[in-house]
Design a protein around this motif. Sequence first.
Motif, PDB file in Angstrom:
ATOM      1  N   LEU A 190       0.826  -1.206   0.000  1.00 27.91           N
ATOM      2  CA  LEU A 190       0.000   0.000   0.000  1.00 27.91           C
ATOM      3  C   LEU A 190       0.862   1.258   0.000  1.00 27.91           C
ATOM      4  CD1 LEU A 190      -2.876  -1.001   2.451  1.00 27.91           C
ATOM      5  CD2 LEU A 190      -3.002  -0.767  -0.032  1.00 27.91           C
ATOM      6  N   ALA A 191       1.916   1.256   0.797  1.00 26.63           N
ATOM      7  CA  ALA A 191       2.799   2.425   0.862  1.00 26.63           C
ATOM      8  C   ALA A 191       3.495   2.644  -0.476  1.00 26.63           C
ATOM      9  CB  ALA A 191       3.825   2.258   1.974  1.00 26.63           C
ATOM     10  N   GLU A 192       3.953   1.569  -1.104  1.00 28.33           N
ATOM     11  CA  GLU A 192       4.621   1.689  -2.403  1.00 28.33           C
ATOM     12  C   GLU A 192       3.654   2.153  -3.485  1.00 28.33           C
ATOM     13  OE1 GLU A 192       8.008  -1.815  -1.772  1.00 28.33           O
ATOM     14  OE2 GLU A 192       6.029  -2.292  -2.612  1.00 28.33           O
ATOM     15  N   LEU A 193       2.413   1.682  -3.406  1.00 27.69           N
ATOM     16  CA  LEU A 193       1.418   2.100  -4.391  1.00 27.69           C
ATOM     17  C   LEU A 193       1.115   3.586  -4.250  1.00 27.69           C
ATOM     18  CD1 LEU A 193      -0.475   1.410  -6.668  1.00 27.69           C
ATOM     19  CD2 LEU A 193      -2.133   0.549  -4.999  1.00 27.69           C
ATOM     20  N   ARG A 194       0.984   4.068  -3.018  1.00 28.73           N
ATOM     21  CA  ARG A 194       0.754   5.508  -2.814  1.00 28.73           C
ATOM     22  C   ARG A 194       1.906   6.318  -3.388  1.00 28.73           C
ATOM     23  NH1 ARG A 194      -0.359   3.573   2.623  1.00 28.73           N
ATOM     24  NH2 ARG A 194      -2.630   3.260   2.872  1.00 28.73           N
ATOM     25  N   GLU A 195       3.123   5.851  -3.186  1.00 24.18           N
ATOM     26  CA  GLU A 195       4.295   6.552  -3.707  1.00 24.18           C
ATOM     27  C   GLU A 195       4.306   6.554  -5.232  1.00 24.18           C
ATOM     28  OE1 GLU A 195       9.189   6.167  -3.535  1.00 24.18           O
ATOM     29  OE2 GLU A 195       7.935   5.025  -2.146  1.00 24.18           O
ATOM     30  N   ALA A 196       3.944   5.412  -5.824  1.00 24.78           N
ATOM     31  CA  ALA A 196       3.915   5.329  -7.290  1.00 24.78           C
ATOM     32  C   ALA A 196       2.852   6.250  -7.866  1.00 24.78           C
ATOM     33  CB  ALA A 196       3.659   3.884  -7.715  1.00 24.78           C
ATOM     34  N   LEU A 197       1.699   6.325  -7.233  1.00 22.78           N
ATOM     35  CA  LEU A 197       0.630   7.198  -7.708  1.00 22.78           C
ATOM     36  C   LEU A 197       1.039   8.662  -7.628  1.00 22.78           C
ATOM     37  CD1 LEU A 197      -2.491   5.493  -6.061  1.00 22.78           C
ATOM     38  CD2 LEU A 197      -1.784   5.356  -8.448  1.00 22.78           C
ATOM     39  N   ALA A 198       1.789   9.001  -6.598  1.00 27.43           N
ATOM     40  CA  ALA A 198       2.200  10.400  -6.417  1.00 27.43           C
ATOM     41  C   ALA A 198       3.058  10.878  -7.581  1.00 27.43           C
ATOM     42  CB  ALA A 198       2.944  10.551  -5.096  1.00 27.43           C
ATOM     43  N   ARG A 199       3.786   9.978  -8.223  1.00 26.87           N
ATOM     44  CA  ARG A 199       4.643  10.377  -9.337  1.00 26.87           C
ATOM     45  C   ARG A 199       3.826  10.810 -10.559  1.00 26.87           C
ATOM     46  NH1 ARG A 199       7.943   5.898  -7.482  1.00 26.87           N
ATOM     47  NH2 ARG A 199       7.124   4.500  -9.093  1.00 26.87           N
ATOM     48  N   TYR A 200       2.542  10.478 -10.557  1.00 27.51           N
ATOM     49  CA  TYR A 200       1.671  10.860 -11.668  1.00 27.51           C
ATOM     50  C   TYR A 200       0.789  12.061 -11.343  1.00 27.51           C
ATOM     51  CZ  TYR A 200       2.952   6.762 -14.394  1.00 27.51           C
ATOM     52  OH  TYR A 200       3.659   5.839 -15.130  1.00 27.51           O
ATOM     53  N   ALA A 201       1.060  12.724 -10.240  1.00 29.18           N
ATOM     54  CA  ALA A 201       0.194  13.820  -9.805  1.00 29.18           C
ATOM     55  C   ALA A 201       0.052  14.902 -10.869  1.00 29.18           C
ATOM     56  CB  ALA A 201       0.731  14.419  -8.504  1.00 29.18           C
ATOM     57  N   ALA A 202       1.098  15.163 -11.634  1.00 29.17           N
ATOM     58  CA  ALA A 202       1.076  16.241 -12.631  1.00 29.17           C
ATOM     59  C   ALA A 202       0.916  15.701 -14.060  1.00 29.17           C
ATOM     60  CB  ALA A 202       2.348  17.075 -12.527  1.00 29.17           C
ATOM     61  N   ILE A 203       0.583  14.403 -14.179  1.00 33.09           N
ATOM     62  CA  ILE A 203       0.488  13.792 -15.511  1.00 33.09           C
ATOM     63  C   ILE A 203      -0.959  13.437 -15.805  1.00 33.09           C
ATOM     64  CG2 ILE A 203       1.209  11.857 -16.955  1.00 33.09           C
ATOM     65  CD1 ILE A 203       3.812  11.789 -15.412  1.00 33.09           C
ATOM     66  N   TRP A 239     -10.600   2.063 -18.479  1.00 33.75           N
ATOM     67  CA  TRP A 239     -11.047   3.347 -17.909  1.00 33.75           C
ATOM     68  C   TRP A 239     -10.046   3.762 -16.832  1.00 33.75           C
ATOM     69  CZ3 TRP A 239     -14.817  -0.773 -17.681  1.00 33.75           C
ATOM     70  CH2 TRP A 239     -14.745  -1.558 -16.529  1.00 33.75           C
ATOM     71  N   PRO A 240     -10.044   5.028 -16.417  1.00 35.13           N
ATOM     72  CA  PRO A 240      -9.081   5.489 -15.412  1.00 35.13           C
ATOM     73  C   PRO A 240      -9.238   4.737 -14.090  1.00 35.13           C
ATOM     74  CG  PRO A 240     -10.086   7.355 -16.524  1.00 35.13           C
ATOM     75  CD  PRO A 240     -10.858   6.139 -16.955  1.00 35.13           C
ATOM     76  N   LEU A 241      -8.105   4.471 -13.451  1.00 29.75           N
ATOM     77  CA  LEU A 241      -8.088   3.789 -12.159  1.00 29.75           C
ATOM     78  C   LEU A 241      -7.221   4.576 -11.175  1.00 29.75           C
ATOM     79  CD1 LEU A 241      -7.427   0.057 -13.177  1.00 29.75           C
ATOM     80  CD2 LEU A 241      -9.633   1.069 -12.568  1.00 29.75           C
ATOM     81  N   LEU A 242      -7.701   4.699  -9.939  1.00 29.78           N
ATOM     82  CA  LEU A 242      -6.920   5.314  -8.863  1.00 29.78           C
ATOM     83  C   LEU A 242      -6.414   6.705  -9.249  1.00 29.78           C
ATOM     84  CD1 LEU A 242      -4.825   2.208  -7.701  1.00 29.78           C
ATOM     85  CD2 LEU A 242      -7.093   2.932  -6.930  1.00 29.78           C
ATOM     86  N   GLY A 243      -7.195   7.413 -10.042  1.00 28.59           N
ATOM     87  CA  GLY A 243      -6.800   8.742 -10.468  1.00 28.59           C
ATOM     88  C   GLY A 243      -5.792   8.763 -11.591  1.00 28.59           C
ATOM     89  N   LEU A 244      -5.421   7.586 -12.097  1.00 26.96           N
ATOM     90  CA  LEU A 244      -4.428   7.493 -13.171  1.00 26.96           C
ATOM     91  C   LEU A 244      -5.094   7.595 -14.532  1.00 26.96           C
ATOM     92  CD1 LEU A 244      -2.431   4.451 -11.768  1.00 26.96           C
ATOM     93  CD2 LEU A 244      -1.563   6.796 -11.916  1.00 26.96           C
ATOM     94  N   PRO A 245      -4.464   8.281 -15.481  1.00 18.08           N
ATOM     95  CA  PRO A 245      -5.021   8.318 -16.833  1.00 18.08           C
ATOM     96  C   PRO A 245      -4.821   6.978 -17.533  1.00 18.08           C
ATOM     97  CG  PRO A 245      -2.898   9.433 -16.786  1.00 18.08           C
ATOM     98  CD  PRO A 245      -3.225   9.074 -15.368  1.00 18.08           C
ATOM     99  N   ARG A 246      -5.744   6.639 -18.408  1.00 17.11           N
ATOM    100  CA  ARG A 246      -5.614   5.453 -19.255  1.00 17.11           C
ATOM    101  C   ARG A 246      -5.848   5.941 -20.683  1.00 17.11           C
ATOM    102  NH1 ARG A 246      -4.234   0.789 -16.011  1.00 17.11           N
ATOM    103  NH2 ARG A 246      -6.001  -0.574 -16.427  1.00 17.11           N
ATOM    104  N   ILE A 247      -4.955   5.593 -21.589  1.00 13.84           N
ATOM    105  CA  ILE A 247      -4.937   6.244 -22.896  1.00 13.84           C
ATOM    106  C   ILE A 247      -5.054   5.283 -24.077  1.00 13.84           C
ATOM    107  CG2 ILE A 247      -3.661   8.244 -22.050  1.00 13.84           C
ATOM    108  CD1 ILE A 247      -1.122   6.951 -23.293  1.00 13.84           C
ATOM    109  N   LEU A 248      -5.297   3.989 -23.809  1.00 13.41           N
ATOM    110  CA  LEU A 248      -5.529   3.020 -24.885  1.00 13.41           C
ATOM    111  C   LEU A 248      -6.754   2.180 -24.525  1.00 13.41           C
ATOM    112  CD1 LEU A 248      -1.908   1.866 -25.844  1.00 13.41           C
ATOM    113  CD2 LEU A 248      -3.447   3.332 -27.165  1.00 13.41           C
ATOM    114  N   SER A 249      -7.896   2.874 -24.464  1.00 14.59           N
ATOM    115  CA  SER A 249      -9.135   2.236 -24.029  1.00 14.59           C
ATOM    116  C   SER A 249     -10.202   2.172 -25.108  1.00 14.59           C
ATOM    117  CB  SER A 249      -9.712   2.992 -22.818  1.00 14.59           C
ATOM    118  OG  SER A 249      -8.834   2.949 -21.716  1.00 14.59           O
ATOM    119  N   THR A 250     -10.018   2.917 -26.199  1.00 14.24           N
ATOM    120  CA  THR A 250     -11.031   3.006 -27.245  1.00 14.24           C
ATOM    121  C   THR A 250     -10.358   3.012 -28.613  1.00 14.24           C
ATOM    122  OG1 THR A 250     -11.000   5.423 -27.345  1.00 14.24           O
ATOM    123  CG2 THR A 250     -12.495   4.412 -25.730  1.00 14.24           C
TER     124      THR A 250
END
Length: 398
Positions: A190-203, A239-250
């Motif tokens: 869980l801690a590592e996942l939170r850290e990984a998500l934070a790297r996408y905050a501006a993406i 579709w987007p997950l955990l606030g992350l963009p997904r760009i090959l869905s359609t």
Amino acid sequence: MRHTWRWFGPIDKVSVRDAAQAGAQGIVSALHHVPTGTAWTAHEIARRQAEVRAGGLEWELVESIPVSESIKTQTGAWRAHIIAWQESLRRLAEAGIFTVCYNFMPVLDWTRTDLRWEAADGARAMRFDLVDFVAFDLFLLARPGAAQDYPAALFDEARGRFLAFSDVKKAALARNIGAGLPGSSDGYSLAELREALARYAAIDANRLRKNLKDFLAEVVPVAEELGMRLCAHGDDPPWPLLGLPRILSTEADYRDMLDGVDSPANGVTFCTGSLGARPDNDLPAIAKRLASRIHFVHLRNVRRETDGFPCSFFEDRHLEGGTDMVAVIAALLAEERRRKAEGRVDHQIFMRPDHGQEILDDLTRGAQPGYPAIGRLKGLAELRGIEHTLSHPAFGVA
């Protein structure tokens, strides 16, 4: 089509010989033990080829050379990782392997809440339960701002569900969602996942699309020089997950990617299961329109359990679920006939029976989730039957 089978290497509890007996003509594999961002060596490629040949088949297609998070975010050693990716292509071409599947999903690969959910007949399948996933996001991961991503009714349902979770259920949910690439030992706490998500905050999605095109602008010319084909796997779920963009869905997402770096070497892994989780994706129509750029096909079916999307769904039998598999295969065979008429030596499209329900002896084998022996054998037999029927002279398409 060229019937292939995914194999995870010597750790796989389904052997290459099992795949050959199931009717596979070739193997799809990868060097899962090589760290992401590191170039594959000729020695390691040759060793995997020898392991596959010992079972009576050939390693014909790579799935996948992982694309690092550094490349996706264009941070850290991302340029060095691209150079390593290019070097891996060169070594694979020298070994006679010319098709490479990859994905550009940020942080998480395919995501499921249950890896061995039990169906009514006792078969086990992978499943995505939307309410469980939202409960994980809100109350286990406790992602900042997550509540804003869900309607009030779904928030309330997830909260009620979470209050009933046992500690075992919570641990299993975190483990399943945080799992890494299939076949790898990667994964997130869980801690590592939170850290990984934070790297996408501006993406956002537009930035990630740009980063994908930047990556392709570097690797596609190398693939062209080598006579290779690269094929991008879609988002799963789409579709987007955990606030992350997904760009090959359609289809529009794929068209943007293909037009952005327009080359026959820049292609599609057409996954009916990934795209099929969205009701607005017309898979036979998409297969027809993207046909010339489809280099690899994953054939599986999902059954959506709720309307719209995001939604809950599970991996259904290959000929059941929401996708018209006969129409999809017909579109792919038409493309093969077109390529053959052009005189192309690579007119065959690689396919594999993707995932599969655990049935019969699969239930005690303990294979990689989603990759059972008998469940995939059954799927391949059904898919092959459709292909042979549609290719029969009685239908005028031989």
